[in-house]
Design a protein around this motif. Structure first.
Motif, PDB file in Angstrom:
ATOM      1  N   GLN A  64       0.823  -1.213   0.000  1.00 19.51           N
ATOM      2  CA  GLN A  64       0.000   0.000   0.000  1.00 19.51           C
ATOM      3  C   GLN A  64       0.855   1.260   0.000  1.00 19.51           C
ATOM      4  OE1 GLN A  64      -2.495  -0.649   3.455  1.00 19.51           O
ATOM      5  NE2 GLN A  64      -4.116  -1.587   2.238  1.00 19.51           N
ATOM      6  N   MET A  65       1.923   1.253   0.788  1.00 24.33           N
ATOM      7  CA  MET A  65       2.787   2.433   0.852  1.00 24.33           C
ATOM      8  C   MET A  65       3.509   2.660  -0.475  1.00 24.33           C
ATOM      9  SD  MET A  65       4.330   2.075   4.727  1.00 24.33           S
ATOM     10  CE  MET A  65       5.339   3.560   4.591  1.00 24.33           C
ATOM     11  N   ASN A  66       4.013   1.583  -1.100  1.00 23.94           N
ATOM     12  CA  ASN A  66       4.704   1.729  -2.382  1.00 23.94           C
ATOM     13  C   ASN A  66       3.745   2.226  -3.461  1.00 23.94           C
ATOM     14  OD1 ASN A  66       7.384   1.018  -1.788  1.00 23.94           O
ATOM     15  ND2 ASN A  66       6.902  -1.152  -1.824  1.00 23.94           N
ATOM     16  N   THR A  67       2.532   1.660  -3.480  1.00 25.43           N
ATOM     17  CA  THR A  67       1.541   2.089  -4.472  1.00 25.43           C
ATOM     18  C   THR A  67       1.171   3.560  -4.279  1.00 25.43           C
ATOM     19  OG1 THR A  67       0.638  -0.165  -4.547  1.00 25.43           O
ATOM     20  CG2 THR A  67      -0.741   1.603  -5.415  1.00 25.43           C
ATOM     21  N   SER A  68       0.945   3.948  -3.027  1.00 26.71           N
ATOM     22  CA  SER A  68       0.586   5.347  -2.740  1.00 26.71           C
ATOM     23  C   SER A  68       1.719   6.290  -3.102  1.00 26.71           C
ATOM     24  CB  SER A  68       0.227   5.495  -1.265  1.00 26.71           C
ATOM     25  OG  SER A  68      -0.893   4.706  -0.919  1.00 26.71           O
ATOM     26  N   LEU A  69       2.947   5.875  -2.823  1.00 24.03           N
ATOM     27  CA  LEU A  69       4.091   6.738  -3.117  1.00 24.03           C
ATOM     28  C   LEU A  69       4.271   6.927  -4.614  1.00 24.03           C
ATOM     29  CD1 LEU A  69       6.363   8.328  -1.802  1.00 24.03           C
ATOM     30  CD2 LEU A  69       7.778   6.268  -1.883  1.00 24.03           C
ATOM     31  N   GLN A  70       4.118   5.857  -5.389  1.00 21.89           N
ATOM     32  CA  GLN A  70       4.231   5.968  -6.852  1.00 21.89           C
ATOM     33  C   GLN A  70       3.123   6.839  -7.416  1.00 21.89           C
ATOM     34  OE1 GLN A  70       4.310   1.909  -8.233  1.00 21.89           O
ATOM     35  NE2 GLN A  70       6.174   1.425  -7.099  1.00 21.89           N
ATOM     36  N   ALA A  71       1.900   6.651  -6.915  1.00 25.04           N
ATOM     37  CA  ALA A  71       0.788   7.482  -7.384  1.00 25.04           C
ATOM     38  C   ALA A  71       1.010   8.942  -7.021  1.00 25.04           C
ATOM     39  CB  ALA A  71      -0.519   6.973  -6.781  1.00 25.04           C
ATOM     40  N   LEU A  72       1.531   9.194  -5.825  1.00 25.67           N
ATOM     41  CA  LEU A  72       1.791  10.571  -5.396  1.00 25.67           C
ATOM     42  C   LEU A  72       2.853  11.235  -6.260  1.00 25.67           C
ATOM     43  CD1 LEU A  72       1.770  10.489  -1.494  1.00 25.67           C
ATOM     44  CD2 LEU A  72       0.422  11.985  -2.957  1.00 25.67           C
ATOM     45  N   SER A  73       3.894  10.488  -6.601  1.00 26.24           N
ATOM     46  CA  SER A  73       4.956  11.066  -7.429  1.00 26.24           C
ATOM     47  C   SER A  73       4.400  11.536  -8.765  1.00 26.24           C
ATOM     48  CB  SER A  73       6.067  10.034  -7.633  1.00 26.24           C
ATOM     49  OG  SER A  73       6.682   9.686  -6.408  1.00 26.24           O
ATOM     50  N   SER A  74       3.538  10.718  -9.373  1.00 29.03           N
ATOM     51  CA  SER A  74       2.920  11.116 -10.643  1.00 29.03           C
ATOM     52  C   SER A  74       1.992  12.311 -10.447  1.00 29.03           C
ATOM     53  CB  SER A  74       2.147   9.936 -11.233  1.00 29.03           C
ATOM     54  OG  SER A  74       3.011   8.836 -11.472  1.00 29.03           O
ATOM     55  N   ARG A  75       1.247  12.280  -9.351  1.00 29.41           N
ATOM     56  CA  ARG A  75       0.294  13.366  -9.079  1.00 29.41           C
ATOM     57  C   ARG A  75       1.032  14.682  -8.836  1.00 29.41           C
ATOM     58  NH1 ARG A  75      -2.792  16.539  -9.661  1.00 29.41           N
ATOM     59  NH2 ARG A  75      -4.713  17.028  -8.537  1.00 29.41           N
ATOM     60  N   ILE A  76       2.115  14.620  -8.135  1.00 31.48           N
ATOM     61  CA  ILE A  76       2.855  15.847  -7.808  1.00 31.48           C
ATOM     62  C   ILE A  76       3.466  16.457  -9.068  1.00 31.48           C
ATOM     63  CG2 ILE A  76       4.924  16.701  -6.627  1.00 31.48           C
ATOM     64  CD1 ILE A  76       4.220  14.802  -4.317  1.00 31.48           C
ATOM     65  N   GLN A  77       4.003  15.618  -9.956  1.00 28.94           N
ATOM     66  CA  GLN A  77       4.572  16.140 -11.194  1.00 28.94           C
ATOM     67  C   GLN A  77       3.521  16.908 -11.998  1.00 28.94           C
ATOM     68  OE1 GLN A  77       7.715  16.156 -12.003  1.00 28.94           O
ATOM     69  NE2 GLN A  77       8.376  14.895 -10.258  1.00 28.94           N
ATOM     70  N   ALA A  78       2.309  16.351 -12.068  1.00 29.81           N
ATOM     71  CA  ALA A  78       1.225  17.049 -12.771  1.00 29.81           C
ATOM     72  C   ALA A  78       0.797  18.291 -12.011  1.00 29.81           C
ATOM     73  CB  ALA A  78       0.043  16.094 -12.953  1.00 29.81           C
ATOM     74  N   GLN A  79       0.834  18.224 -10.682  1.00 30.15           N
ATOM     75  CA  GLN A  79       0.424  19.356  -9.858  1.00 30.15           C
ATOM     76  C   GLN A  79       1.363  20.545 -10.040  1.00 30.15           C
ATOM     77  OE1 GLN A  79      -2.253  18.484  -7.767  1.00 30.15           O
ATOM     78  NE2 GLN A  79      -2.642  20.629  -7.300  1.00 30.15           N
ATOM     79  N   VAL A  80       2.656  20.260 -10.158  1.00 32.69           N
ATOM     80  CA  VAL A  80       3.628  21.333 -10.366  1.00 32.69           C
ATOM     81  C   VAL A  80       3.328  22.070 -11.675  1.00 32.69           C
ATOM     82  CG1 VAL A  80       6.062  21.807 -10.842  1.00 32.69           C
ATOM     83  CG2 VAL A  80       5.440  20.243  -8.992  1.00 32.69           C
ATOM     84  N   LYS A  81       2.997  21.326 -12.737  1.00 30.59           N
ATOM     85  CA  LYS A  81       2.640  21.948 -14.019  1.00 30.59           C
ATOM     86  C   LYS A  81       1.352  22.754 -13.884  1.00 30.59           C
ATOM     87  CE  LYS A  81       4.822  18.240 -16.679  1.00 30.59           C
ATOM     88  NZ  LYS A  81       4.599  17.138 -17.643  1.00 30.59           N
ATOM     89  N   GLN A  82       0.396  22.233 -13.113  1.00 34.39           N
ATOM     90  CA  GLN A  82      -0.866  22.946 -12.914  1.00 34.39           C
ATOM     91  C   GLN A  82      -0.633  24.266 -12.191  1.00 34.39           C
ATOM     92  OE1 GLN A  82      -3.718  20.850 -10.523  1.00 34.39           O
ATOM     93  NE2 GLN A  82      -5.376  22.274 -10.971  1.00 34.39           N
ATOM     94  N   VAL A  83       0.244  24.262 -11.192  1.00 33.97           N
ATOM     95  CA  VAL A  83       0.561  25.486 -10.457  1.00 33.97           C
ATOM     96  C   VAL A  83       1.158  26.533 -11.393  1.00 33.97           C
ATOM     97  CG1 VAL A  83       2.136  26.461  -8.736  1.00 33.97           C
ATOM     98  CG2 VAL A  83       0.813  24.424  -8.182  1.00 33.97           C
ATOM     99  N   ALA A  84       2.094  26.097 -12.265  1.00 32.68           N
ATOM    100  CA  ALA A  84       2.734  27.040 -13.191  1.00 32.68           C
ATOM    101  C   ALA A  84       1.708  27.656 -14.139  1.00 32.68           C
ATOM    102  CB  ALA A  84       3.828  26.321 -13.972  1.00 32.68           C
ATOM    103  N   LYS A  85       0.801  26.847 -14.663  1.00 35.25           N
ATOM    104  CA  LYS A  85      -0.207  27.354 -15.587  1.00 35.25           C
ATOM    105  C   LYS A  85      -1.208  28.277 -14.873  1.00 35.25           C
ATOM    106  CE  LYS A  85       0.070  23.415 -18.759  1.00 35.25           C
ATOM    107  NZ  LYS A  85       0.704  24.184 -19.853  1.00 35.25           N
ATOM    108  N   THR A  86      -1.555  27.928 -13.644  1.00 36.15           N
ATOM    109  CA  THR A  86      -2.504  28.762 -12.893  1.00 36.15           C
ATOM    110  C   THR A  86      -1.899  30.125 -12.576  1.00 36.15           C
ATOM    111  OG1 THR A  86      -3.436  26.752 -11.906  1.00 36.15           O
ATOM    112  CG2 THR A  86      -4.005  28.837 -10.883  1.00 36.15           C
ATOM    113  N   GLU A  87      -0.622  30.139 -12.205  1.00 32.84           N
ATOM    114  CA  GLU A  87       0.045  31.415 -11.936  1.00 32.84           C
ATOM    115  C   GLU A  87       0.116  32.263 -13.203  1.00 32.84           C
ATOM    116  OE1 GLU A  87       3.770  30.426 -10.210  1.00 32.84           O
ATOM    117  OE2 GLU A  87       2.957  30.264  -8.180  1.00 32.84           O
ATOM    118  N   SER A  88       0.348  31.618 -14.334  1.00 34.85           N
ATOM    119  CA  SER A  88       0.362  32.356 -15.604  1.00 34.85           C
ATOM    120  C   SER A  88      -1.019  32.938 -15.900  1.00 34.85           C
ATOM    121  CB  SER A  88       0.806  31.421 -16.733  1.00 34.85           C
ATOM    122  OG  SER A  88       0.784  32.082 -17.970  1.00 34.85           O
ATOM    123  N   ALA A  89      -2.059  32.165 -15.578  1.00 35.50           N
ATOM    124  CA  ALA A  89      -3.427  32.650 -15.777  1.00 35.50           C
ATOM    125  C   ALA A  89      -3.712  33.861 -14.896  1.00 35.50           C
ATOM    126  CB  ALA A  89      -4.417  31.529 -15.487  1.00 35.50           C
TER     127      ALA A  89
END
Length: 463
Positions: free
Chosen positions: A370-395
């Motif tokens: 469960q911890m490994n699965t959650s950590l892998q999912a979080l890593s993918s989610r965070i990478q997308a979140q960083v891009k979302q933050v950059a686009k939102t700030e540009s907006a």
């Protein structure tokens, strides 16, 4: 010019002193500082620390079991001494046979004093490894208690970070609400001046006033959330006094350089707790096997007895007579004790212990998965979140530029108030969305830090 120089230097000194005093009085609360205060004061950690001490004392108790058992017995009694032949079981596992005697014995029915004292030693010189396995299991129980403490420490760190992020979030929301209220107030003042000049209808004033009241209501809402966040922080660190200032410049608009983590380390406290539970269960099974073996003891005893019955059969019944006619005896030997029933019952206990081992192994594997699965999912989610933050700030930047342009056009009479309020509402929503995506990103980073067991990144970012 020479006369003005000292006054200039004095003014500069006073200004620097005031700035320094202000910065000290409004020193920002860092995440690492809050964690230090929480770790020193929070009751749950003290409880886990006590559990460690309890486990260590249990291990010492098992070590003390190797010390010989020594029992001292002293008696002074008054009673009859009419004897009779026969045998009986005084307690299960022990039987006694009396000496010769009968109802016609001299002195039957009379009383006399008796005294008796004994010292017995029972030293288990061999338990065939049973005690050693118990001590080894107790050692793993100490490690389990330490892992429990570390896991609680990590969970408390995650809780502290969540409270800290909540305060950052409400602080940002309060600033956003204040900024929005100032912006709407500017629109209201502008509409009033244009209406008074006859350039805009008076209805614009009422519409702008309604928008301003709504902005003030948002201010009150966020101020309440902010005050609640201050209270929640002080629940973790009661020594904090006054309003706590947090670094909003570190919270908003941060550029991240993240490392990808795909698996949980085996030394993670959550896994270590379950691992030590498994080790304890495995050793408990070995202890059960050792319990089926006998114990060999070195036995020694010494006794001293006195009685008021003389060698010629006469009886004395005064108190001092109980110490007369003394007899001393000693006894040494080697004893073997073996619970033969345990040969049967122990096999059932070992089967039950094996099931406990299987359950502990399953818990460990499930937790790791469960911890490994959650950590892998979080890593993918965070990478997308960083891009979302950059686009939102540009907006936010683009919408701000558009609002400034619309405000100038309204002031010039080129658009109506409804158009301006629409673009202002859009800017308000984009700014609010920017705060939300930042909070979500920080929350994901907190969860990742808890799963990885490493908070160094967050401590360095929010300092």
């Amino acid at each position: 010019m020479m006369k003005k120089t000292p006054l200039y230097l004095t003014g500069m000194l006073l200004m620097l002193t005031s700035i320094s005093g202000y910065s000290q009085a409004h020193k920002e609360l860092s995440l690492s500082r809050l964690w230090e205060l929480t770790a020193d004061q929070y009751p749950s950690l003290a409880e886990k620390q006590a559990k460690i001490g309890e486990s260590e004392y249990r291990k010492k108790e098992l070590r003390n079991a190797a010390i010989p058992t020594v029992q001292l017995q002293l008696q002074n009694s008054l009673g009859t001494f009419e004897g009779t032949s026969g045998a009986f079981f005084p307690v299960p596992g022990v039987f006694n046979v009396s000496g010769t005697g009968g109802n016609g014995q001299q002195g039957a029915g009379t009383t006399t004093m008796n005294s008796f004292g004994s010292v017995l030693m029972d030293w288990k010189i061999s338990q065939f490894g049973k005690q050693q396995k118990q001590i080894e299991a107790a050692g793993y129980e100490v490690q389990e208690a330490q892992s429990n403490y570390d896991a609680s420490k990590l969970s408390l760190r995650a809780k502290t970070t969540r409270r800290y992020l909540d305060l950052l979030y409400t602080s940002s929301g309060r600033d956003w609400a204040d900024k929005n209220a100032v912006r709407v107030k500017e629109i209201l003042d502008l509409s009033v001046s244009l209406a008074e000049a006859g350039l805009k209808p008076g209805a614009d004033t009422a519409l702008a006033a309604a928008a301003f009241l709504q902005a003030q209501a948002q201010q009150e809402d966020w101020n309440g959330k902010y005050q609640a966040g201050q209270v929640n922080i002080k629940e973790l660190a009661p020594t904090l006094v006054g309003e706590q200032i947090v670094p909003l410049q570190q919270y908003m608009g941060k550029v991240f350089t993240l490392e990808s983590t795909d698996s949980v380390v085996a030394t993670h406290p959550f896994l270590q707790t379950l691992d030590k539970q498994l080790m304890v269960q495995q050793l408990q099974k070995e202890v059960i096997g050792k319990k089926q073996l006998p114990s060999i003891s070195l036995l020694a005893g010494y006794s001293a007895r006195g009685t008021g019955i003389n060698a010629d059969g006469t009886v004395q019944n005064n108190y001092a007579s109980g110490f007369n006619n003394g007899a001393q005896n000693y006894l040494v030997g080697v004893g073997l004790s073996w619970n033969l029933t345990g040969l049967y019952t122990g096999s059932v206990e070992k089967k039950r212990a094996q099931k406990q081992i299987d359950a502990a192994q399953s818990r460990y594997q499930l937790q790791k998965l469960q911890m490994n699965t959650s950590l892998q999912a979080l890593s993918s989610r965070i990478q997308a979140q960083v891009k979302q933050v950059a686009k939102t700030e540009s907006a936010v930047h683009k919408t701000t530029d558009a609002y400034d342009l619309y405000l100038s056009r309204y002031e010039a009479g080129l658009i109506n108030l409804t158009d301006l309020l629409q673009i202002q509402s859009l800017l308000q929503q984009v700014e609010k969305s920017n705060i939300e995506v930042h909070q979500e990103l920080w929350t994901q980073l907190n969860t990742k830090a808890e799963l990885s067991g490493d908070y160094s990144f967050l401590f360095n970012q929010l300092k």
